[in-house]
Design a protein around this motif. Structure first.
Motif, mmCIF file in Angstrom:
data_model
loop_
_atom_site.group_PDB
_atom_site.id
_atom_site.type_symbol
_atom_site.label_atom_id
_atom_site.label_comp_id
_atom_site.label_asym_id
_atom_site.label_seq_id
_atom_site.Cartn_x
_atom_site.Cartn_y
_atom_site.Cartn_z
ATOM 1 N N GLU A 1 37.224 59.551 36.877
ATOM 2 C CA GLU A 1 37.960 58.465 36.484
ATOM 3 C C GLU A 1 40.044 58.442 36.881
ATOM 4 O O GLU A 1 40.668 59.365 36.726
ATOM 5 N N ASN B 1 43.142 59.625 36.366
ATOM 6 C CA ASN B 1 43.284 58.948 34.349
ATOM 7 C C ASN B 1 42.800 60.513 33.851
ATOM 8 O O ASN B 1 43.174 60.825 32.584
ATOM 9 N N GLU B 2 41.070 60.730 33.809
ATOM 10 C CA GLU B 2 40.404 61.634 32.605
ATOM 11 C C GLU B 2 38.981 62.416 33.680
ATOM 12 O O GLU B 2 38.313 61.438 34.398
HETATM 13 MG MG MG Z 1 38.032 56.908 30.529
#
Ligand code: MG
Ligand code: ADP
Length: 385
Positions: free
Chosen positions: A258, A270-271
């Motif tokens: 992400e 993000n992750e």
């Molecule tokens: Mg997430």
């Protein structure tokens, strides 16, 4: 255990740790190709357990349950990143497992995850690790306003507290149970996107197109995938970053990365999720290979060919909130009216009880053009309320 070199052929049994909706859709993909499945999940009514040939109803840390899963399965995968990495490691001693416990362990812990991003040369949000009360006082002021996130076990916006000022930090850490956390700077997001890659044991890597995601209240609400949904150069940077992250983990399986895109155009990771992802569900109906078939192919060592998207797509998440009519009373959404819209396909996860914020299903909408898919999705959203 060293995985076999030969493909695991249809007719064999494949195992899944975790019985949620992602496991259910993996089971559907495996069964469509003639495999049998075994699911381990303690919930007798788990979405995947309900549709699998074998359902082992034990906890993830039950040695007997894990041994039974290994005995039944030619290979095992996971659908839930919060399965203890130790359970994957225990299984791996008994049968082939992918993704590997070590890769899942990185994705399970925001501190390790961010260290991995740095090793791969992919930028993420400015952050500080907060593991002790003393560290609260040393957090740089530039990280505020920020978001305090538990290092482990967060999902769908859970395990996060917004922190407007340094003075609010101690209360936020208390609210999260004084466990290891990361404090991330709150970023001015222009948009969010994600990339799903599938990487085989031989290092072959393929990807789905870059998905543009809209979140509401920390939960994915809508994914749009069609040409022009993102500037091409941005999409190419996201793809390169997602592949570097998967390669850096020597990853085998389906991995979702992400991203945040800031108002100045910069791209930050993000992750990662070590499994198929909610933002990849459109691939079931708009691509020639779905993310679940990619997961199946990586696990069974079948060829990975580049997936091709054949239709512009919009995915709407269906949360339990839709079951609660504004006037009160619990009733299912108007499925027949939604399905009267051309290009709509309904996926429900077989969860008996609707709860607010609970993922009950998704609606995949495809169209001949992006405009057509969007228009139908808007009509469906209006019907759903
Ligand atoms: Mg997430
Ligand atoms: P989860 O594991 O719950 O998906 P995320 O870290 O992805 O947690 O956060 C959920 C959502 O919250 C993100 O998709 C984004 O919309 C928002 N968010 C998270 N971190 C930030 C941040 N640093 N700045 C701005 N928005 C954020």
């Amino acid at each position: 255990m060293t995985p076999p070199d030969e493909p695991i052929l249809p007719g064999s049994t494949l195992g899944v740790l975790g019985g949620g909706q992602l496991g259910r859709m993996f089971v559907h993909a495996a069964q469509a190709m003639g495999y049998r499945t075994a699911v381990l999940d303690a919930d007798p009514e788990s979405p995947a357990g309900l549709v699998s040939q074998h359902h082992i109803c034990t906890g993830y840390d039950d040695p007997q349950g894990l041994a039974e899963l290994a005995r039944l399965s030619a290979a095992v995968t996971t659908e839930f990143e919060n399965v203890p990495a130790a359970a994957l490691a225990a299984l791996a001693a008994q049968c082939p497992v992918s993704p590997a416990a070590a890769a899942v362990a990185v994705a399970q812990d925001r501190v390790q995850e961010k260290a991995h991003f740095a090793r791969c040369g992919v930028a993420c949000a400015p952050y500080a690790v907060v593991e002790t009360a003393a560290q609260l006082a040393t957090v740089p002021a530039a990280l505020l306003p920020g978001i305090l996130k538990t290092a482990r076990l967060g999902y769908d916006g859970k395990g996060q507290v917004r922190v407007p000022t340094a003075g609010a930090l101690a209360a936020a850490w208390d609210a999260l149970g004084r466990q290891p956390c990361v404090l991330e700077k709150m970023l001015p997001l222009a948009l969010e996107c994600s990339v799903i890659v599938a990487r085989g044991a031989d290092g072959t890597i393929v990807h789905l197109p870059v998905q543009r995601n809209l979140h509401r209240g920390g939960i994915l609400a809508v994914t749009e995938v069609f040409a022009g949904n993102l500037p091409r150069a941005l999409a190419e940077r996201a793809l390169a970053a997602a592949m570097a992250i998967a390669d850096g983990l020597q990853y085998v399986g389906v991995l979702c990365t992400e991203f945040f895109v800031l108002q100045d155009g910069s791209l930050l990771v993000n992750e990662i999720a070590p499994r198929p992802h909610n933002s990849g569900h459109y691939s079931q109906d708009a691509c020639d290979l779905s993310q679940f078939e990619l997961q199946l192919r990586t696990l069974a060592r079948l060829p990975l060919t580049p997936p091709r998207q054949h239709s512009p797509a919009v995915m709407l998440n269906l949360l339990g909130d839709l079951w609660f009519a504004p006037g009160g009373g619990e009733q299912p959404p108007p499925w027949a009216a939604v399905l009267a819209l051309p290009g709509t396909r309904l996926h429900l996860y077989g969860k008996r009880e609707a709860r607010r914020g609970r993922k009950m299903g998704h609606l995949n909408v495809s169209g001949a053009t992006p405009e057509a898919a969007r228009a139908t999705a808007l009509q469906a959203a209006a019907l759903l309320g």
